[in-house]
Design a protein around this motif. Structure first.
Motif, PDB file in Angstrom:
ATOM      1  N   ASP A  83      48.812  34.049  44.818  1.00 54.27           N
ATOM      2  CA  ASP A  83      49.423  35.063  45.688  1.00 54.27           C
ATOM      3  C   ASP A  83      50.060  36.156  44.839  1.00 54.27           C
ATOM      4  N   PRO A  84      49.474  37.361  44.808  1.00 52.22           N
ATOM      5  CA  PRO A  84      50.043  38.426  43.962  1.00 52.22           C
ATOM      6  C   PRO A  84      51.442  38.856  44.383  1.00 52.22           C
ATOM      7  N   ASN A  85      51.795  38.652  45.653  1.00 52.90           N
ATOM      8  CA  ASN A  85      53.138  39.017  46.106  1.00 52.90           C
ATOM      9  C   ASN A  85      54.209  38.079  45.561  1.00 52.90           C
ATOM     10  N   ALA A  86      53.790  36.876  45.198  1.00 51.06           N
ATOM     11  CA  ALA A  86      54.725  35.904  44.632  1.00 51.06           C
ATOM     12  C   ALA A  86      54.508  35.696  43.137  1.00 51.06           C
ATOM     13  N   ASN A  87      53.535  36.392  42.574  1.00 53.70           N
ATOM     14  CA  ASN A  87      53.167  36.232  41.167  1.00 53.70           C
ATOM     15  C   ASN A  87      53.078  37.620  40.533  1.00 53.70           C
ATOM     16  N   PRO A  88      54.186  38.130  39.975  1.00 50.87           N
ATOM     17  CA  PRO A  88      54.195  39.496  39.426  1.00 50.87           C
ATOM     18  C   PRO A  88      53.133  39.740  38.364  1.00 50.87           C
ATOM     19  N   ARG A  89      52.859  38.747  37.547  1.00 59.09           N
ATOM     20  CA  ARG A  89      51.850  38.925  36.500  1.00 59.09           C
ATOM     21  C   ARG A  89      50.474  39.146  37.126  1.00 59.09           C
ATOM     22  N   LEU A  90      50.157  38.397  38.165  1.00 57.79           N
ATOM     23  CA  LEU A  90      48.880  38.581  38.860  1.00 57.79           C
ATOM     24  C   LEU A  90      48.848  39.936  39.559  1.00 57.79           C
ATOM     25  N   PHE A  91      49.955  40.326  40.166  1.00 60.90           N
ATOM     26  CA  PHE A  91      50.049  41.633  40.826  1.00 60.90           C
ATOM     27  C   PHE A  91      49.701  42.747  39.848  1.00 60.90           C
ATOM     28  N   ARG A  92      50.273  42.686  38.639  1.00 65.56           N
ATOM     29  CA  ARG A  92      50.026  43.720  37.641  1.00 65.56           C
ATOM     30  C   ARG A  92      48.586  43.688  37.146  1.00 65.56           C
ATOM     31  N   ALA A  93      48.048  42.486  36.924  1.00 64.75           N
ATOM     32  CA  ALA A  93      46.678  42.361  36.418  1.00 64.75           C
ATOM     33  C   ALA A  93      45.666  42.888  37.432  1.00 64.75           C
ATOM     34  N   MET A  94      45.873  42.571  38.694  1.00 62.38           N
ATOM     35  CA  MET A  94      44.966  43.050  39.732  1.00 62.38           C
ATOM     36  C   MET A  94      45.058  44.570  39.867  1.00 62.38           C
ATOM     37  N   ALA A  95      46.273  45.106  39.775  1.00 60.55           N
ATOM     38  CA  ALA A  95      46.451  46.557  39.845  1.00 60.55           C
ATOM     39  C   ALA A  95      45.730  47.249  38.687  1.00 60.55           C
ATOM     40  N   SER A  96      45.812  46.660  37.503  1.00 62.60           N
ATOM     41  CA  SER A  96      45.120  47.230  36.343  1.00 62.60           C
ATOM     42  C   SER A  96      43.607  47.220  36.554  1.00 62.60           C
ATOM     43  N   GLY A  97      43.102  46.148  37.167  1.00 60.63           N
ATOM     44  CA  GLY A  97      41.684  46.074  37.449  1.00 60.63           C
ATOM     45  C   GLY A  97      41.243  47.145  38.440  1.00 60.63           C
ATOM     46  N   ARG A  98      42.020  47.299  39.508  1.00 60.82           N
ATOM     47  CA  ARG A  98      41.669  48.321  40.498  1.00 60.82           C
ATOM     48  C   ARG A  98      41.733  49.723  39.902  1.00 60.82           C
ATOM     49  N   ALA A  99      42.686  49.940  38.995  1.00 61.40           N
ATOM     50  CA  ALA A  99      42.863  51.267  38.404  1.00 61.40           C
ATOM     51  C   ALA A  99      41.661  51.705  37.572  1.00 61.40           C
ATOM     52  N   VAL A 100      40.904  50.738  37.042  1.00 57.75           N
ATOM     53  CA  VAL A 100      39.715  51.083  36.253  1.00 57.75           C
ATOM     54  C   VAL A 100      38.437  50.788  37.035  1.00 57.75           C
ATOM     55  N   ASN A 101      38.582  50.705  38.367  1.00 59.35           N
ATOM     56  CA  ASN A 101      37.439  50.495  39.264  1.00 59.35           C
ATOM     57  C   ASN A 101      36.688  49.198  38.990  1.00 59.35           C
ATOM     58  N   MET A 102      37.429  48.176  38.629  1.00 60.09           N
ATOM     59  CA  MET A 102      36.835  46.849  38.485  1.00 60.09           C
ATOM     60  C   MET A 102      36.417  46.369  39.878  1.00 60.09           C
ATOM     61  N   PRO A 103      35.153  45.948  40.048  1.00 61.08           N
ATOM     62  CA  PRO A 103      34.686  45.535  41.372  1.00 61.08           C
ATOM     63  C   PRO A 103      35.550  44.425  41.980  1.00 61.08           C
ATOM     64  N   LYS A 104      35.743  44.504  43.298  1.00 60.60           N
ATOM     65  CA  LYS A 104      36.553  43.494  43.995  1.00 60.60           C
ATOM     66  C   LYS A 104      36.011  42.094  43.779  1.00 60.60           C
ATOM     67  N   ASP A 105      34.681  41.970  43.738  1.00 67.50           N
ATOM     68  CA  ASP A 105      34.075  40.653  43.527  1.00 67.50           C
ATOM     69  C   ASP A 105      34.460  40.071  42.169  1.00 67.50           C
ATOM     70  N   ASN A 106      34.525  40.945  41.146  1.00 71.99           N
ATOM     71  CA  ASN A 106      34.926  40.485  39.814  1.00 71.99           C
ATOM     72  C   ASN A 106      36.361  39.979  39.832  1.00 71.99           C
ATOM     73  N   ILE A 107      37.237  40.718  40.503  1.00 69.25           N
ATOM     74  CA  ILE A 107      38.646  40.325  40.593  1.00 69.25           C
ATOM     75  C   ILE A 107      38.771  38.987  41.316  1.00 69.25           C
ATOM     76  N   GLN A 108      38.048  38.846  42.431  1.00 72.49           N
ATOM     77  CA  GLN A 108      38.139  37.605  43.197  1.00 72.49           C
ATOM     78  C   GLN A 108      37.582  36.428  42.411  1.00 72.49           C
ATOM     79  N   ARG A 109      36.479  36.640  41.679  1.00 73.48           N
ATOM     80  CA  ARG A 109      35.923  35.558  40.867  1.00 73.48           C
ATOM     81  C   ARG A 109      36.917  35.100  39.818  1.00 73.48           C
ATOM     82  N   ALA A 110      37.629  36.059  39.216  1.00 74.04           N
ATOM     83  CA  ALA A 110      38.630  35.698  38.202  1.00 74.04           C
ATOM     84  C   ALA A 110      39.763  34.897  38.829  1.00 74.04           C
TER      85      ALA A 110
END
Length: 248
Positions: free
Chosen positions: A42-69
């Motif tokens: 849960d990114p709302n309860a996990n600040p490190r995950l929140f930041r990592a996912m935001a970094s992925g979106r910022a460089v247009n990392m595909p949603k599927d790649n983020i979800q697989r990770a």
């Protein structure tokens, strides 16, 4: 403060953009996996995950790649990734800190040691470099995201300590324990940042030029290209004129 990430001086020198993009996605995916394993999905309860996912979106990392990770980090057979910091000295006595995520410590140690040895440097003992540095929170936005005044005002409101411009980016800095509220406050106003993470900084910047500068940048490039390396920090002071010459 000196002690920038490798992107500060050498990003514009990099070739093979497709390869670099793939490497970036791999490194962000590893950070997502590590974040999930430590703090849940849960990114709302996990600040490190929140930041990592935001970094992925910022460089247009595909949603599927983020979800697989996320799935890979939270599964029963989740890969065990160790966080390791190496410290050493490059040409001209420049301090270098290398942060890694690895599933094989021996492989990573050998690759990092070889990179230093091939480029006029050597690995040091633990804290041989970081004892004169400090770790802080840092959030970066493209310069087009907001005016300097708007970014500064928002940063102060969110609890940051400073806001400056480096090249084509706004750089917001804060204490480590303030990174989560600062990054989340800025996201509400400006969307996902280019990056939001802990970084190493120092007040000691060492001037370097000529062959030493060229070899140092080769060392940083080589370290950055290693799959297990997440971030590289160094405290060189290279003039704009010297950087222009090296970029030719």
């Amino acid at each position: 403060m000196a002690g920038h990430s490798k992107f500060a001086n050498i990003q514009h020198r990099k070739g093979g953009q497709d390869k670099k993009r793939a490497q970036m996605f791999t490194k962000i995916a590893r950070e997502i996996q590590a974040a999930v394993k430590l703090g849940g999905t849960d990114p709302n309860a996990n600040p490190r995950l929140f930041r990592a996912m935001a970094s992925g979106r910022a460089v247009n990392m595909p949603k599927d790649n983020i979800q697989r990770a996320i799935d890979k980090g939270g599964g029963a057979g989740a890969e065990s990734l160790d966080e390791i910091r190496y410290e050493g000295f490059g040409p001209g006595g420049i301090g270098v800190i290398v942060e890694c995520l690895t599933d094989n410590k021996n492989r990573t140690a050998g690759e990092v040691r070889a990179a230093f040895a091939k480029n006029g440097g050597n690995l040091g003992e633990s804290n041989s470099v970081s004892n004169s540095w400090r770790k802080i929170g840092e959030v970066r936005y493209p310069i087009a995201a907001a005016s300097e005044d708007a970014m500064l005002e928002a940063a102060i409101e969110a609890g940051a300590d400073d806001c400056t411009v480096e090249g084509e980016q706004h750089v917001v800095t804060c204490e480590m324990n303030a990174l989560a509220p600062v990054s989340q406050g800025l996201v509400k106003k400006f969307g996902d940042p280019a990056s939001a993470k802990f970084v190493w900084r120092t007040d000691i910047a060492i001037p370097i030029e000529g062959d030493n500068a060229e070899t140092l940048l080769k060392l940083i490039d080589l370290l950055d290209d290693l799959d297990d390396v997440q971030d590289v920090y160094s405290n060189e002071d290279i003039s704009e004129e010297e950087m222009a010459r090296l970029a030719q």
